[in-house]
Design a protein around this motif. Structure first.
Motif, mmCIF file in Angstrom:
data_model
loop_
_atom_site.group_PDB
_atom_site.id
_atom_site.type_symbol
_atom_site.label_atom_id
_atom_site.label_comp_id
_atom_site.label_asym_id
_atom_site.label_seq_id
_atom_site.Cartn_x
_atom_site.Cartn_y
_atom_site.Cartn_z
ATOM 1 N N MET A 1 3.176 9.300 3.323
ATOM 2 C CA MET A 1 3.268 7.886 3.057
ATOM 3 C C MET A 1 3.538 7.698 1.559
ATOM 4 O O MET A 1 2.827 8.247 0.728
ATOM 5 C CB MET A 1 1.949 7.219 3.469
ATOM 6 C CG MET A 1 1.962 5.724 3.349
ATOM 7 S SD MET A 1 0.423 4.894 3.869
ATOM 8 C CE MET A 1 0.319 5.334 5.578
ATOM 9 N N PRO A 2 4.558 6.922 1.210
ATOM 10 C CA PRO A 2 4.857 6.690 -0.214
ATOM 11 C C PRO A 2 3.699 5.977 -0.918
ATOM 12 O O PRO A 2 2.969 5.205 -0.308
ATOM 13 C CB PRO A 2 6.087 5.789 -0.182
ATOM 14 C CG PRO A 2 6.681 5.976 1.167
ATOM 15 C CD PRO A 2 5.542 6.292 2.077
ATOM 16 N N GLU A 3 3.584 6.252 -2.201
ATOM 17 C CA GLU A 3 2.532 5.645 -3.007
ATOM 18 C C GLU A 3 3.144 4.919 -4.196
ATOM 19 O O GLU A 3 4.097 5.398 -4.802
ATOM 20 C CB GLU A 3 1.567 6.704 -3.539
ATOM 21 C CG GLU A 3 0.733 7.366 -2.488
ATOM 22 C CD GLU A 3 -0.236 8.382 -3.092
ATOM 23 O OE1 GLU A 3 0.016 8.879 -4.216
ATOM 24 O OE2 GLU A 3 -1.240 8.675 -2.431
ATOM 25 N N THR A 5 0.688 3.711 -6.501
ATOM 26 C CA THR A 5 -0.313 4.345 -7.357
ATOM 27 C C THR A 5 -1.153 5.226 -6.437
ATOM 28 O O THR A 5 -0.966 5.223 -5.214
ATOM 29 C CB THR A 5 -1.231 3.316 -8.068
ATOM 30 O OG1 THR A 5 -2.057 2.678 -7.097
ATOM 31 C CG2 THR A 5 -0.434 2.301 -8.854
ATOM 32 N N SER A 6 -2.105 5.929 -7.007
ATOM 33 C CA SER A 6 -2.901 6.847 -6.196
ATOM 34 C C SER A 6 -3.692 6.142 -5.093
ATOM 35 O O SER A 6 -4.039 6.761 -4.100
ATOM 36 C CB SER A 6 -3.859 7.641 -7.087
ATOM 37 O OG SER A 6 -4.772 6.764 -7.727
ATOM 38 N N ASN A 7 -3.956 4.860 -5.247
ATOM 39 C CA ASN A 7 -4.697 4.152 -4.199
ATOM 40 C C ASN A 7 -3.906 2.993 -3.579
ATOM 41 O O ASN A 7 -4.469 2.167 -2.885
ATOM 42 C CB ASN A 7 -6.050 3.652 -4.736
ATOM 43 C CG ASN A 7 -5.916 2.566 -5.773
ATOM 44 O OD1 ASN A 7 -4.845 2.366 -6.348
ATOM 45 N ND2 ASN A 7 -7.007 1.868 -6.036
ATOM 46 N N SER A 9 -0.716 2.846 -1.269
ATOM 47 C CA SER A 9 0.357 3.467 -0.497
ATOM 48 C C SER A 9 0.887 2.445 0.504
ATOM 49 O O SER A 9 0.291 1.388 0.718
ATOM 50 C CB SER A 9 -0.150 4.710 0.218
ATOM 51 O OG SER A 9 -1.215 4.373 1.079
ATOM 52 N N GLU A 70 8.935 2.217 6.601
ATOM 53 C CA GLU A 70 9.527 2.715 5.351
ATOM 54 C C GLU A 70 10.692 3.671 5.569
ATOM 55 O O GLU A 70 11.737 3.495 4.936
ATOM 56 C CB GLU A 70 8.426 3.344 4.481
ATOM 57 C CG GLU A 70 8.915 3.811 3.122
ATOM 58 C CD GLU A 70 9.510 5.205 3.149
ATOM 59 O OE1 GLU A 70 10.432 5.465 2.363
ATOM 60 O OE2 GLU A 70 9.054 6.026 3.959
ATOM 61 N N THR A 106 6.513 -4.430 -0.240
ATOM 62 C CA THR A 106 5.761 -3.662 0.754
ATOM 63 C C THR A 106 4.792 -4.613 1.430
ATOM 64 O O THR A 106 4.385 -5.624 0.856
ATOM 65 C CB THR A 106 4.990 -2.491 0.122
ATOM 66 O OG1 THR A 106 3.953 -2.992 -0.704
ATOM 67 C CG2 THR A 106 5.925 -1.587 -0.660
ATOM 68 N N GLU A 108 1.355 -4.422 4.273
ATOM 69 C CA GLU A 108 0.447 -3.597 5.057
ATOM 70 C C GLU A 108 -0.644 -4.437 5.673
ATOM 71 O O GLU A 108 -1.183 -5.334 5.020
ATOM 72 C CB GLU A 108 -0.195 -2.513 4.187
ATOM 73 C CG GLU A 108 0.775 -1.496 3.638
ATOM 74 C CD GLU A 108 1.547 -0.760 4.706
ATOM 75 O OE1 GLU A 108 0.956 -0.366 5.737
ATOM 76 O OE2 GLU A 108 2.762 -0.576 4.502
#
Length: 110
Positions: A1-3, A5-7, A9, A70, A106, A108
């Motif tokens: 899954m693309p991110e 930042t680290s948190n 995605s 995506e 994006t 979600e």
């Protein structure tokens, strides 16, 4: 899954077409916007995409939000966002519709 930042995605990317409609003439511009959406709905929903419509009676917003997974978004984009140019042209021609814009982001379910 693309991110991003680290948190942050994402698995889905949305393309939004939005405009303002007028309450004049018994909300005829809103009626026309809905008719335009319905005439393009099958193309927008092709290839497993989902479509949501947002209407705000206070702000007079009309939004068409088409969401693709995506990995499939590139194909959707390369295909002209399933007739987006025609939708924009049709919306722009309606008396009472203003501020026709698009945006990609994006999206979600949380």
């Amino acid at each position: 899954m693309p991110e991003i930042t680290s948190n942050v995605s994402f698995a889905n990317i949305a393309r939004e077409i939005r405009c303002k409609w007028s309450p004049d003439n018994d909300k005829s511009s809103l009626t026309a916007a809905q008719t335009i959406l319905m005439s393009h709905l099958a193309d927008l929903k092709a290839d497993g995409r989902s479509v949501k419509r947002v209407v705000c009676g206070g702000c007079m917003d009309f939004k068409i939000i088409t969401t693709a997974k995506e990995p499939d978004f590139g194909k959707f984009e390369e295909g002209g966002f399933a007739g987006e140019e025609a939708i924009i042209k049709e919306l722009t021609a309606v008396d009472g519709i203003t501020s026709v814009e698009t945006q990609t982001y994006t999206i979600e379910e949380m």
